[in-house]
Design a protein around this motif. Structure first.
Motif, mmCIF file in Angstrom:
data_model
loop_
_atom_site.group_PDB
_atom_site.id
_atom_site.type_symbol
_atom_site.label_atom_id
_atom_site.label_comp_id
_atom_site.label_asym_id
_atom_site.label_seq_id
_atom_site.Cartn_x
_atom_site.Cartn_y
_atom_site.Cartn_z
ATOM 1 N N ASP A 149 42.825 43.493 30.490
ATOM 2 C CA ASP A 149 42.649 42.076 30.155
ATOM 3 C C ASP A 149 41.728 41.417 31.172
ATOM 4 N N ALA A 150 41.324 40.185 30.871
ATOM 5 C CA ALA A 150 40.300 39.499 31.653
ATOM 6 C C ALA A 150 40.746 39.151 33.062
ATOM 7 N N GLY A 151 42.023 39.331 33.366
ATOM 8 C CA GLY A 151 42.493 39.129 34.731
ATOM 9 C C GLY A 151 42.191 40.306 35.647
ATOM 10 N N TRP A 152 41.738 41.405 35.071
ATOM 11 C CA TRP A 152 41.442 42.590 35.869
ATOM 12 C C TRP A 152 40.098 42.422 36.590
ATOM 13 N N ARG A 153 40.049 42.862 37.842
ATOM 14 C CA ARG A 153 38.804 42.859 38.601
ATOM 15 C C ARG A 153 38.043 44.151 38.294
ATOM 16 N N VAL A 154 36.772 44.014 37.960
ATOM 17 C CA VAL A 154 35.950 45.126 37.493
ATOM 18 C C VAL A 154 34.926 45.512 38.543
ATOM 19 N N ALA A 155 34.797 46.814 38.800
ATOM 20 C CA ALA A 155 33.674 47.372 39.560
ATOM 21 C C ALA A 155 32.818 48.149 38.577
ATOM 22 N N ASP A 156 31.607 47.671 38.348
ATOM 23 C CA ASP A 156 30.677 48.323 37.427
ATOM 24 C C ASP A 156 29.779 49.239 38.255
ATOM 25 N N VAL A 157 30.099 50.520 38.260
ATOM 26 C CA VAL A 157 29.454 51.482 39.168
ATOM 27 C C VAL A 157 28.246 52.110 38.478
ATOM 28 N N GLY A 158 27.117 52.114 39.188
ATOM 29 C CA GLY A 158 25.869 52.517 38.557
ATOM 30 C C GLY A 158 25.426 51.470 37.557
ATOM 31 N N ALA A 159 25.542 50.200 37.955
ATOM 32 C CA ALA A 159 25.372 49.071 37.036
ATOM 33 C C ALA A 159 23.942 48.883 36.571
ATOM 34 N N GLY A 160 22.985 49.461 37.253
ATOM 35 C CA GLY A 160 21.603 49.328 36.832
ATOM 36 C C GLY A 160 21.150 47.883 36.813
ATOM 37 N N THR A 161 20.563 47.459 35.703
ATOM 38 C CA THR A 161 20.052 46.097 35.580
ATOM 39 C C THR A 161 21.100 45.114 35.077
ATOM 40 N N GLY A 162 22.336 45.566 34.887
ATOM 41 C CA GLY A 162 23.433 44.659 34.579
ATOM 42 C C GLY A 162 23.822 44.545 33.122
ATOM 43 N N ILE A 163 23.363 45.470 32.283
ATOM 44 C CA ILE A 163 23.672 45.380 30.852
ATOM 45 C C ILE A 163 25.174 45.447 30.619
ATOM 46 N N SER A 164 25.839 46.408 31.237
ATOM 47 C CA SER A 164 27.289 46.536 31.045
ATOM 48 C C SER A 164 28.042 45.441 31.788
ATOM 49 N N SER A 165 27.544 45.032 32.954
ATOM 50 C CA SER A 165 28.190 43.933 33.686
ATOM 51 C C SER A 165 28.225 42.674 32.838
ATOM 52 N N LYS A 166 27.121 42.358 32.172
ATOM 53 C CA LYS A 166 27.055 41.138 31.368
ATOM 54 C C LYS A 166 28.082 41.150 30.247
ATOM 55 N N MET A 167 28.305 42.308 29.657
ATOM 56 C CA MET A 167 29.279 42.402 28.581
ATOM 57 C C MET A 167 30.656 41.953 29.064
ATOM 58 N N PHE A 168 31.046 42.366 30.264
ATOM 59 C CA PHE A 168 32.358 41.987 30.797
ATOM 60 C C PHE A 168 32.353 40.550 31.317
ATOM 61 N N LEU A 169 31.243 40.110 31.884
ATOM 62 C CA LEU A 169 31.157 38.720 32.321
ATOM 63 C C LEU A 169 31.308 37.773 31.138
ATOM 64 N N ASP A 170 30.668 38.093 30.027
ATOM 65 C CA ASP A 170 30.770 37.249 28.835
ATOM 66 C C ASP A 170 32.197 37.195 28.299
ATOM 67 N N ALA A 171 32.987 38.228 28.589
ATOM 68 C CA ALA A 171 34.383 38.267 28.142
ATOM 69 C C ALA A 171 35.332 37.650 29.170
#
Length: 255
Positions: free
Chosen positions: A39-61
């Motif tokens: 759930d959105a209360g979880w702290r996420v480490a996006d490892v090998g995040a590159g330019t942030g494509i996957s990070s943005k998906m979780f930030l938007d959520a």
């Protein structure tokens, strides 16, 4: 292929990577929340995040995300793109040396990067930074190689012109090896359909974002683009082609 090579090989392709690499299907987060209790209360480490494509998906959520990325140009691109999110930060780190404190994250995400990691040292580092019962989720868009004339022609183009395409393609991990990597901690996997509709400019950019595509000045560069143009012209419908993927995700604890 050395780790130094793998972390640096996208440095001169960042602009194309930002503009033309695919995102990931929304069903992926829905599956993590529904099937894995994320759930959105979880702290996420996006490892090998590159330019942030996957990070943005979780930030938007609504998640709090730390992007861990060793490649400085790609990390800088993520920071520029995602600077408007208050719950985002990026650090210089790698899969086996993230720089994060012990037991500091609830969810580790790895998108389109796991095949570059040393699997044994990565497992130890993930176990170190995850909180008790924390979860690692690893996924990638697997380009379909067959099924349409365009997909089969594109694969043939890479086989002919790619500088080290065969060695890179063989790095992707299959389902059985992913289950083995998680071991007793394996919690589940899923597969989702995904696609991009690309005009020729976007298709060219998508190709040039790949680390094995020869760049300007290489003797194969112009012949490759000529072949790409011919392929596009023969397959396009209403000015675009469909670049099709299967998105595969694996989740589990670090046993």
């Amino acid at each position: 292929m050395s780790d130094l090579h793998s972390t640096a090989r996208f440095s001169d392709r960042v602009d194309d990577y930002v503009r033309y690499r695919p995102d990931y299907p929304p069903a992926l987060i829905e599956w993590l929340q529904r099937e894995q209790g994320v759930d959105a209360g979880w702290r996420v480490a996006d490892v090998g995040a590159g330019t942030g494509i996957s990070s943005k998906m979780f930030l938007d959520a609504g998640y709090r995300v730390t992007a861990v990325e060793p490649n400085a140009p790609m990390r800088a691109a993520a920071e520029r793109w995602l600077q408007g999110y208050e719950n985002f930060d990026a650090i210089d780190g790698s899969a086996d040396a993230t720089g994060l404190p012990d037991a500091s994250v609830d969810l580790i995400t790895v998108a389109q990067a796991f095949h570059w990691f040393d699997q044994e040292t990565t497992r130890r580092e993930f176990a170190r930074i995850l909180r008790p019962r924390g979860l690692a989720a690893i996924w990638w868009n697997s380009r379909r190689l067959t099924g349409t004339r365009f997909l089969e022609g594109y694969e043939a183009l890479l086989q002919k012109f790619g500088t080290d395409y065969a060695s890179v393609a063989e790095r992707y991990t299959d389902d059985a090896r992913m289950r083995e990597w998680f071991g007793a901690g394996f919690r589940g996997s899923a597969r989702f359909e995904h696609a991009q509709r690309l005009d020729f400019e976007a298709l060219r950019g998508r190709l040039m974002s790949s680390s094995y595509a020869p760049q300007a000045g290489h003797p194969q560069h112009e012949p490759m683009l000529h072949a790409l143009g011919e392929l596009f012209d023969s397959c396009a419908e209403r000015g675009t082609v469909s670049f099709d993927y299967d998105t595969r995700i694996f989740a589990g604890h670090m046993a």
